[in-house]
Write a protein that holds these residues in place. Structure first.
Motif, PDB file in Angstrom:
ATOM      1  N   ILE A 142     126.354   4.218  28.629  1.00  0.00           N
ATOM      2  CA  ILE A 142     127.152   4.060  29.853  1.00  0.00           C
ATOM      3  C   ILE A 142     127.803   2.681  29.882  1.00  0.00           C
ATOM      4  CG2 ILE A 142     127.021   3.930  32.377  1.00  0.00           C
ATOM      5  CD1 ILE A 142     124.745   6.045  32.172  1.00  0.00           C
ATOM      6  N   ALA A 143     127.055   1.637  29.518  1.00  0.00           N
ATOM      7  CA  ALA A 143     127.615   0.283  29.503  1.00  0.00           C
ATOM      8  C   ALA A 143     128.765   0.180  28.500  1.00  0.00           C
ATOM      9  CB  ALA A 143     126.521  -0.729  29.168  1.00  0.00           C
ATOM     10  N   LYS A 144     128.617   0.806  27.338  1.00  0.00           N
ATOM     11  CA  LYS A 144     129.692   0.797  26.335  1.00  0.00           C
ATOM     12  C   LYS A 144     130.908   1.554  26.856  1.00  0.00           C
ATOM     13  CE  LYS A 144     130.543   1.887  21.432  1.00  0.00           C
ATOM     14  NZ  LYS A 144     131.943   1.766  21.626  1.00  0.00           N
ATOM     15  N   LEU A 145     130.685   2.662  27.539  1.00  0.00           N
ATOM     16  CA  LEU A 145     131.779   3.436  28.115  1.00  0.00           C
ATOM     17  C   LEU A 145     132.541   2.609  29.152  1.00  0.00           C
ATOM     18  CD1 LEU A 145     132.979   6.374  28.261  1.00  0.00           C
ATOM     19  CD2 LEU A 145     131.490   6.700  30.212  1.00  0.00           C
ATOM     20  N   ILE A 146     131.819   1.865  29.979  1.00  0.00           N
ATOM     21  CA  ILE A 146     132.462   1.011  30.997  1.00  0.00           C
ATOM     22  C   ILE A 146     133.264  -0.095  30.310  1.00  0.00           C
ATOM     23  CG2 ILE A 146     132.021  -0.640  32.846  1.00  0.00           C
ATOM     24  CD1 ILE A 146     129.635   1.146  33.660  1.00  0.00           C
TER      25      ILE A 146
ATOM     26  N   VAL B  76     135.209  -6.010  34.372  1.00  0.00           N
ATOM     27  CA  VAL B  76     134.047  -5.315  34.922  1.00  0.00           C
ATOM     28  C   VAL B  76     132.879  -5.528  33.973  1.00  0.00           C
ATOM     29  CG1 VAL B  76     133.091  -3.075  35.555  1.00  0.00           C
ATOM     30  CG2 VAL B  76     135.465  -3.589  36.058  1.00  0.00           C
ATOM     31  N   LYS B  77     131.745  -5.975  34.527  1.00  0.00           N
ATOM     32  CA  LYS B  77     130.562  -6.243  33.711  1.00  0.00           C
ATOM     33  C   LYS B  77     129.457  -5.261  34.090  1.00  0.00           C
ATOM     34  CE  LYS B  77     130.899 -10.866  34.872  1.00  0.00           C
ATOM     35  NZ  LYS B  77     132.119 -10.701  35.580  1.00  0.00           N
ATOM     36  N   ALA B  78     128.802  -4.703  33.083  1.00  0.00           N
ATOM     37  CA  ALA B  78     127.665  -3.808  33.298  1.00  0.00           C
ATOM     38  C   ALA B  78     126.432  -4.451  32.664  1.00  0.00           C
ATOM     39  CB  ALA B  78     127.930  -2.453  32.674  1.00  0.00           C
TER      40      ALA B  78
END
Length: 162
Positions: free
Chosen positions: A109-113, A121-123
């Motif tokens: 999910i973080a890579k997708l964001i 945008v930071k995850a």
């Protein structure tokens, strides 16, 4: 100005799951096509055990349970259904309840964001949840829309939007 943020979690409403199982038990007990098949459901801890005398009957019990879960607003991605197994004279089907985001899914999910989301945008992975932050609230809204549009393996909820 401080960053705006929200959390991505995968949590289950235990009361709604209990209500859905109770409704399914009631329907299985009342329906004519389940008479004499020994069909039953049992919620114990983090799994739901369904039993019946034939494989197609236990799959029909699963279908009743899934319809009750959907009606109660619980995603079927939170249910990890196994294969029907023979247990004596009856078929048994176990469905485990999945809660929390695994490390692999969180990284995905973080890579997708990072790849498809807006710039800035930071995850951040924090245990079994993700914290997404940005200077612009519009960017956070677009991240939520992006994740809702993707078919991920986990049921996601977006909380603590501020």
């Amino acid at each position: 100005m401080a960053d705006s943020s929200f959390d991505i979690v995968s949590k289950l409403d235990r009361q709604e799951i209990d209500n859905a199982v109770n409704q399914a038990v009631k329907e299985v007990g009342q329906r004519y096509d389940f008479r004499g098949t020994g069909a039953s459901l049992n919620l114990g801890g983090d799994e739901i055990v369904m039993t019946a005398n034939a494989e197609e009957r236990v799959l029909a019990v699963l279908d009743v349970l899934q319809s009750k879960l959907i009606r109660r607003g619980i995603s079927l991605k939170a249910l990890d259904v196994g294969e029907p197994t023979q247990s004596g004279k009856e078929m048994r089907l176990t469905a485990a309840l999945k809660e929390g985001i695994s490390t692999e899914d969180a990284k995905k999910i973080a890579k997708l964001i990072r790849d498809e989301g807006p710039k800035g945008v930071k995850a951040r992975i924090e245990g079994d949840e993700l914290r997404v932050s940005s200077k612009k609230r519009d960017d956070l809204q677009s991240v939520i829309a992006l994740l809702k549009g993707k078919d991920l393996d986990v049921a996601l909820q977006f909380i603590n939007y501020r």
